[in-house]
Each structure stands twice: as C-alpha cells, then as structure tokens.
Design a protein around this motif. Structure first.
Motif, PDB file in Angstrom:
ATOM      1  N   GLY A  93       0.805  -1.207   0.000  1.00  0.00           N
ATOM      2  CA  GLY A  93       0.000   0.000   0.000  1.00  0.00           C
ATOM      3  C   GLY A  93       0.839   1.259   0.000  1.00  0.00           C
ATOM      4  O   GLY A  93       0.615   2.194  -0.783  1.00  0.00           O
ATOM      5  N   ARG A  94       1.823   1.294   0.872  1.00  0.00           N
ATOM      6  CA  ARG A  94       2.699   2.475   0.935  1.00  0.00           C
ATOM      7  C   ARG A  94       3.535   2.605  -0.336  1.00  0.00           C
ATOM      8  O   ARG A  94       3.775   3.713  -0.819  1.00  0.00           O
ATOM      9  N   LYS A 125       1.442   4.142  -3.109  1.00  0.00           N
ATOM     10  CA  LYS A 125       1.230   5.585  -2.938  1.00  0.00           C
ATOM     11  C   LYS A 125       2.446   6.387  -3.385  1.00  0.00           C
ATOM     12  O   LYS A 125       2.312   7.403  -4.086  1.00  0.00           O
ATOM     13  N   ASP A 163       2.580   8.984  -6.483  1.00  0.00           N
ATOM     14  CA  ASP A 163       3.009  10.364  -6.244  1.00  0.00           C
ATOM     15  C   ASP A 163       4.204  10.744  -7.118  1.00  0.00           C
ATOM     16  O   ASP A 163       4.353  11.914  -7.501  1.00  0.00           O
ATOM     17  N   VAL A 197      -5.570   1.952   1.076  1.00  0.00           N
ATOM     18  CA  VAL A 197      -5.056   1.419  -0.191  1.00  0.00           C
ATOM     19  C   VAL A 197      -6.209   1.222  -1.169  1.00  0.00           C
ATOM     20  O   VAL A 197      -6.107   1.562  -2.358  1.00  0.00           O
ATOM     21  N   LEU A 200      -7.184   4.543  -2.478  1.00  0.00           N
ATOM     22  CA  LEU A 200      -6.221   5.028  -3.470  1.00  0.00           C
ATOM     23  C   LEU A 200      -6.523   4.428  -4.846  1.00  0.00           C
ATOM     24  O   LEU A 200      -6.544   5.140  -5.865  1.00  0.00           O
ATOM     25  N   ARG A 243      -7.797   6.871  -7.843  1.00  0.00           N
ATOM     26  CA  ARG A 243      -6.754   7.274  -8.793  1.00  0.00           C
ATOM     27  C   ARG A 243      -6.603   6.359  -9.994  1.00  0.00           C
ATOM     28  O   ARG A 243      -5.845   6.681 -10.911  1.00  0.00           O
TER      29      ARG A 243
END
Length: 352
Positions: free
Chosen positions: A144-145, A148, A152, A181, A184, A188
């Motif tokens: 998940g991180r 992101k 980004d 997550v 996101l 997106r």
C-alpha cells in the motif's frame, strides 16, 4: 508536445493485440477487446501528458475478473506493445521479495520503503503487476505504501487481479488498516472489469500443459513420479537442504529436479521467499503426499496456493501426486482456490 515516437500509441497497442491474437489463432471476446482498448487509450494519455496541478490523469488501470478470463494475456500483449524501455512487468510475490531485499540496503535510514520506491521510480515509468492480491497484513501495508509513493512520483501502474478493489483484503481483522489502499485504487485508477464468462484455461492443449497431475498415489503414484523425474543412481535421497538459512526435508534431488512431500513443503512455516529460492534452483519440481486440502489449516492451504502461483509464473515444470482427483483437491472452494484450480487444470492428468 508528444515526441514523434509516442504518436499513435493507442493504435500501436491495438495492432499488437490483434497480431498476438492472430499468431495464436485466438478470437478475443468483447470484454477482452474492451480491456485492451481501455489500456491503449490510457497509455496514450499517460505518455503524452505532463504533470499538472490543474489536471490530474489516472495513475493507472486496475483490471479485475474471474480466473481464466484472459487478464494476463491482455496485459502481456499490452506490455509488449508499450514503446518505452523504462517498463517492468512483475508478479506479486516476486516483487514483495525484491522490495524487502532492497529495503535491507537502507537499514538504519529514515523510511527505507520510501527510499526504495523513489529508487524504482527513477528507473521505471510503467510498472505492471500481475495477480495482485493480499492475504498478509504485513505485505498489504508494504504494498500500500509502495503504491502511494509510486503514484506520487508519476509512475504508471497497471494491475490485474481476481478481486474487485473493495475485496482485495477479505480478512476483517486487517480491513480497516487496508482501507486507504482500496481508496487510493478507487480514486486514482481506472477500474476495468474483465469477465467474458469463459474460463479459457480450461481449453488446455499441448502448448499450455506445464506439468503432470498423477493420482491416486496409493496405486503407484510415487513410482510414476520417480519415472517422470528420471532420477539416476546418483540422485540424493531423504536429505535436508538449507533453504534461506533454515532446514527443509527433501525426498530426492538431482541436477535441476527436486521432489518434496507436501507436508514438508507446505505443512511447515515456509515463506514465499523459500519457494522462490527453490524454484530458481530447481525448475523441475515434484510434490507427492497431496490429499484433500479441506482438512488442512488455512495457513497450509495458503502456502500451497502461493507455491502454485509462483511456480506457474516462473514457468516451472510441476508434477503433483495426490490421493484424490484434481476436482476433489480443494474440499470447499474459495475464490483463491478457483484461480489455483484453473492453473492446475493445465497439468496433464494421469489416472493410475
């Protein structure tokens, strides 16, 4: 302005998809055609656009659908047609192992995960994930991180999965922590359902067979496995290998061929990293001692599913020897085993 080599990108992807179909004598169904067209349109927008605070483009495409609907074929054809060198196609399990290994290089520094993600973003403009799914909360939070940071940093992402985004983490104990997550992905990414109603993996032919399924073991299955592996008198039998610094019992191995008992390989707490190591060393893998999985713990079942995922993705020649026919292996089916069973049906059956 788009550079000349990036003009007509969408048409290039469409033409490549058509050529792949023709080379295999396939006819795409409406859902596959729609998914391919969606990817082509997204890629043209993504590669020809610049970052803007006023207009934020989709970060990628998330393709989901039942097993055997052609998701991997669509993505493979798309990936081959993408006209840039800075692209990667990775399998879920292999990427997790790579991520954890690269994070160790930044041990002691602030936020190693972000450092690795930015390192990847410097080298890759498009990342394609196949078989995206989550069962372990540690893996879930890492991915998940990572997603992101990649989003980004402007990396384009294409993912295939058997799950709708909201079903990616079915375990209720982890769901709250995984919601960001899911949000996101839903906010997106373009969400594209691919469900043609046909499991194409059931159309098994000699070109798609990737191993054997032998049963019942009690009627000479182990003798058949040994014959298929063609071990010589030099084969090492009934031994223990050191796999990722811990012991693993082995029935026999020689050269690039190895044979395990199911409960040694999946009944013990071995990780996907262990399975990747084994498969990298031994591209011909046999497993005997299989019975119905209904009586096994969830952890054992999940290890078996992970092993089949990795073996299938890495092109291993797999021999399974069981006491029961393939359709009785699962006991009660889950969505995950449906995916695994679809892959196992591409093993050539041998009833003794």
């Amino acid at each position: 302005m788009a550079t000349p080599e990036l003009l007509n990108i969408g048409e290039r992807v469409r033409q490549h998809f058509a050529a792949e179909l023709a080379s295999r004598n396939y006819t795409a169904d409406a859902a596959q055609q729609a998914a391919s067209a969606h990817l082509a349109d997204w890629l043209e927008r993504f590669l020809s656009s610049r970052k803007s605070w006023l207009r934020r483009h989709s970060a990628g495409v998330y393709i989901w659908g039942d097993v055997g609907r052609g998701k991997s074929f669509v993505m493979d054809a798309f990936f081959a047609a993408v006209p840039i060198a800075e692209k990667r196609r990775v399998h879920f399990h292999a990427f997790l192992q790579e991520l954890q290994r690269r994070m160790r290089d930044y041990a002691g520094q602030a936020d190693p995960l972000a450092l690795v993600a930015r390192e990847i973003a410097r080298d890759v403009r498009l990342m394609c994930f196949d078989e995206f799914h989550v069962h372990d909360i540690g893996d879930a939070m890492l991915l998940g991180r990572m997603l992101k940071v990649l989003v980004d940093e402007g990396v384009g992402l294409v993912m295939t999965s058997n799950y709708k985004p909201e079903r990616l983490c079915p375990n209720p104990l982890y769901r709250e922590r995984f919601k960001p997550v899911i949000a996101l992905i839903e906010q997106r990414f373009d969400i594209c359902a691919l469900d043609g109603g046909i499991d194409y993996r059931q159309w098994t032919n000699e070109n798609t067979v990737w191993g054997r399924y032998v049963w019942p073991e009690s009627k000479g299955g182990q003798a058949r496995v040994q014959a298929l592996l063609d071990f010589s008198e030099n084969a090492v039998t009934d031994t223990t290998l050191n796999v990722n610094h811990h012991p693993l019992k082995v029935s026999a191995y020689e050269g690039e061929r190895i044979w395990f008992d199911f409960h040694d390989l999946c009944g013990q707490p071995h990780s996907t990293a262990d399975y990747i190591w084994i498969i990298e060393q031994f591209p011909q893998l046999a497993i005997s001692g299989l019975n119905t999985l209904a009586g096994e713990t969830e952890a054992v079942r999940q290890r078996f599913l992970n092993l089949v995922d990795i073996a299938y993705d890495r092109g291993v020649y797999l021999i399974l020897c069981s006491e029961v026919p393939m359709d009785e292996l699962a006991g009660e089916k889950t969505i995950d085993f449906s995916r695994t069973l679809s892959r196992l049906r591409q093993l050539k059956p041998e009833a003794l």
